[in-house]
Design a protein around this motif. Structure first.
Motif, PDB file in Angstrom:
ATOM      1  N   UNK A 268       3.016   8.170  -9.088  1.00  0.00           N
ATOM      2  CA  UNK A 268       1.934   8.878  -7.986  1.00  0.00           C
ATOM      3  C   UNK A 268       1.508   7.732  -7.040  1.00  0.00           C
ATOM      4  N   UNK A 269       1.588   6.417  -7.552  1.00  0.00           N
ATOM      5  CA  UNK A 269       1.341   5.335  -6.716  1.00  0.00           C
ATOM      6  C   UNK A 269       2.473   5.103  -5.703  1.00  0.00           C
ATOM      7  N   UNK A 270       3.656   5.306  -6.187  1.00  0.00           N
ATOM      8  CA  UNK A 270       4.734   5.171  -5.036  1.00  0.00           C
ATOM      9  C   UNK A 270       4.612   6.059  -3.965  1.00  0.00           C
TER      10      UNK A 270
ATOM     11  N   UNK B  82      11.628   0.192  -6.345  1.00  0.00           N
ATOM     12  CA  UNK B  82      10.117  -0.477  -6.121  1.00  0.00           C
ATOM     13  C   UNK B  82       9.691  -1.012  -7.205  1.00  0.00           C
ATOM     14  N   UNK B  83       9.073  -1.835  -7.169  1.00  0.00           N
ATOM     15  CA  UNK B  83       8.271  -2.685  -8.258  1.00  0.00           C
ATOM     16  C   UNK B  83       7.012  -3.660  -7.666  1.00  0.00           C
ATOM     17  N   UNK B  84       6.174  -3.892  -8.667  1.00  0.00           N
ATOM     18  CA  UNK B  84       5.225  -4.646  -8.303  1.00  0.00           C
ATOM     19  C   UNK B  84       5.257  -6.174  -8.972  1.00  0.00           C
TER      20      UNK B  84
ATOM     21  N   UNK C 188      11.869  -1.919  11.125  1.00  0.00           N
ATOM     22  CA  UNK C 188      11.048  -2.262  12.292  1.00  0.00           C
ATOM     23  C   UNK C 188       9.980  -1.537  12.855  1.00  0.00           C
ATOM     24  N   UNK C 189      10.284  -0.006  12.464  1.00  0.00           N
ATOM     25  CA  UNK C 189       9.321   0.910  13.170  1.00  0.00           C
ATOM     26  C   UNK C 189       8.171   0.892  11.983  1.00  0.00           C
ATOM     27  N   UNK C 190       7.318   0.242  12.017  1.00  0.00           N
ATOM     28  CA  UNK C 190       5.945   0.074  11.191  1.00  0.00           C
ATOM     29  C   UNK C 190       4.644   0.641  11.759  1.00  0.00           C
ATOM     30  N   UNK C 191       4.289   1.826  11.265  1.00  0.00           N
ATOM     31  CA  UNK C 191       3.013   2.280  11.982  1.00  0.00           C
ATOM     32  C   UNK C 191       2.319   2.971  10.939  1.00  0.00           C
ATOM     33  N   UNK C 192       1.240   2.410  10.187  1.00  0.00           N
ATOM     34  CA  UNK C 192       0.861   2.771   8.668  1.00  0.00           C
ATOM     35  C   UNK C 192      -0.423   3.302   8.897  1.00  0.00           C
ATOM     36  N   UNK C 193      -0.991   3.792   7.906  1.00  0.00           N
ATOM     37  CA  UNK C 193      -2.637   4.376   7.910  1.00  0.00           C
ATOM     38  C   UNK C 193      -3.120   3.275   7.178  1.00  0.00           C
ATOM     39  N   UNK C 194      -3.971   2.581   7.960  1.00  0.00           N
ATOM     40  CA  UNK C 194      -4.406   1.091   7.585  1.00  0.00           C
ATOM     41  C   UNK C 194      -5.456   1.606   6.355  1.00  0.00           C
ATOM     42  N   UNK C 195      -6.253   2.359   6.416  1.00  0.00           N
ATOM     43  CA  UNK C 195      -7.266   2.720   5.491  1.00  0.00           C
ATOM     44  C   UNK C 195      -7.008   3.433   4.383  1.00  0.00           C
ATOM     45  N   UNK C 196      -5.677   4.201   4.310  1.00  0.00           N
ATOM     46  CA  UNK C 196      -5.258   4.749   3.316  1.00  0.00           C
ATOM     47  C   UNK C 196      -4.424   3.629   2.509  1.00  0.00           C
ATOM     48  N   UNK C 197      -3.755   2.817   3.089  1.00  0.00           N
ATOM     49  CA  UNK C 197      -2.946   1.835   2.399  1.00  0.00           C
ATOM     50  C   UNK C 197      -3.888   1.001   1.833  1.00  0.00           C
ATOM     51  N   UNK C 198      -4.986   0.385   2.392  1.00  0.00           N
ATOM     52  CA  UNK C 198      -5.872  -0.232   2.057  1.00  0.00           C
ATOM     53  C   UNK C 198      -6.405   0.224   0.644  1.00  0.00           C
ATOM     54  N   UNK C 199      -6.954   1.418   0.531  1.00  0.00           N
ATOM     55  CA  UNK C 199      -7.576   1.986  -0.731  1.00  0.00           C
ATOM     56  C   UNK C 199      -6.742   1.791  -1.851  1.00  0.00           C
ATOM     57  N   UNK C 200      -5.229   2.106  -1.585  1.00  0.00           N
ATOM     58  CA  UNK C 200      -4.264   1.980  -2.586  1.00  0.00           C
ATOM     59  C   UNK C 200      -4.030   0.645  -3.513  1.00  0.00           C
TER      60      UNK C 200
END
Length: 276
Positions: free
Chosen positions: A126-128, A148-150, A169-181
């Motif tokens: 689920x975290x992945x 994937x691993x931590x 190279x194509x990095x455009x992520x959801x800042x707040x969503x990734x931060x929360x995870x």
């Protein structure tokens, strides 16, 4: 009295490359609020604060960080330059003791730090899924050869491998969503990786928990990745890995990761130069 604040960029010999860090070589009298204020004013991904007893602390613009590789390299190079030449240091960090050696290579000071003992662990499905959604990546964007691993070598990093250089190279992520995870999983960065050769990798490190979109060079993630690559037998037990970072940000960085047979700790080396 205001502290003397140095500015270095680490893992590059060019002031326009690498990852900038603030460095205070004498943090005597500075409390947490003062150090956080300095880090926030500088705006670098991390700044380092050294005490006379060799305690070394790191602050992003948002919070204290247990371990930071590029700021440790910057501090070590600054010490060598300020104190008359290369030497060896053992820093007491919140993550544990970090030995560093410095040496002159082609007229420049090069620092090599040794991590605390690393380990890796699996990622919950689920975290992945949530990480991929925050990154706007599909499952097919991952390279199945690098699962994937931590990975931990002072702090936690989620390692995700891109199947193509174009995907990385194509990095455009959801800042707040990734931060929360990341806050929920106690992650310092997400290390995005593309394998370019047997021991050559391109990497990117989103760092929203530090208030920074992306790191240009992440020594802490580099040593964690070295442990990951060895544990999964992706490289030989004794190897030297080359990590290229910051290219897609316009701040090229070069990190050299060394794995030694019989020693679980991981080393990362690089240069650092003053910046204005």
């Amino acid at each position: 009295m205001s502290p003397d604040i140095l500015r270095y960029t680490a893992f590059s010999d060019d002031p326009d490359g690498g990852n900038p860090a603030g460095v205070v070589l004498d943090a005597t009298g500075l409390d947490d609020a003062a150090m956080l204020g300095i880090a926030a004013e500088l705006g670098y991904s991390e700044s380092a604060f050294l005490y006379p007893d060799s305690t070394l602390r790191f602050f992003s613009p948002k919070a204290e960080v247990a371990f930071c590789g590029h700021a440790t390299v910057a501090t070590s190079v600054a010490l060598a330059e300020q104190q008359g030449g290369p030497g060896s240091y053992v820093f007491r960090t919140p993550a544990g003791e970090i030995p560093v050696t410095t040496e002159l290579v082609d007229g420049q000071v090069r620092a090599t730090l040794t991590s605390v003992e690393p380990h890796i662990k699996d990622v919950e499905a689920a975290d992945l899924t949530e990480a991929l959604a925050a990154l706007d990546w599909a499952a097919e964007d991952l390279d199945p050869a690098l699962p994937p691993r931590i990975a931990f070598a002072g702090n936690n990093h989620l390692v995700l491998s891109a199947a193509t250089r174009e995907r990385l190279a194509d990095l455009a992520y959801d800042f707040d969503r990734l931060k929360a995870l990341m806050e929920r999983l106690d992650l310092t960065t997400v290390q995005l990786v593309h394998r370019a050769g047997e021991t050559v990798f391109h990497v990117r490190d989103p760092f929203p928990v530090g208030g920074v979109v992306e790191d240009a060079a992440t020594g802490a993630a580099a040593v964690a990745f070295g442990a990951y690559a060895r544990e999964l037998a992706l490289v030989k037990e004794e190897s030297v890995l080359t990590l290229h970072q910051g290219e897609d940000m316009g701040r090229p960085s070069l990190l050299t990761v060394t794995l030694r047979a019989g020693d679980p700790r991981v080393r990362v080396a690089g240069t650092a130069v003053p910046i204005g």
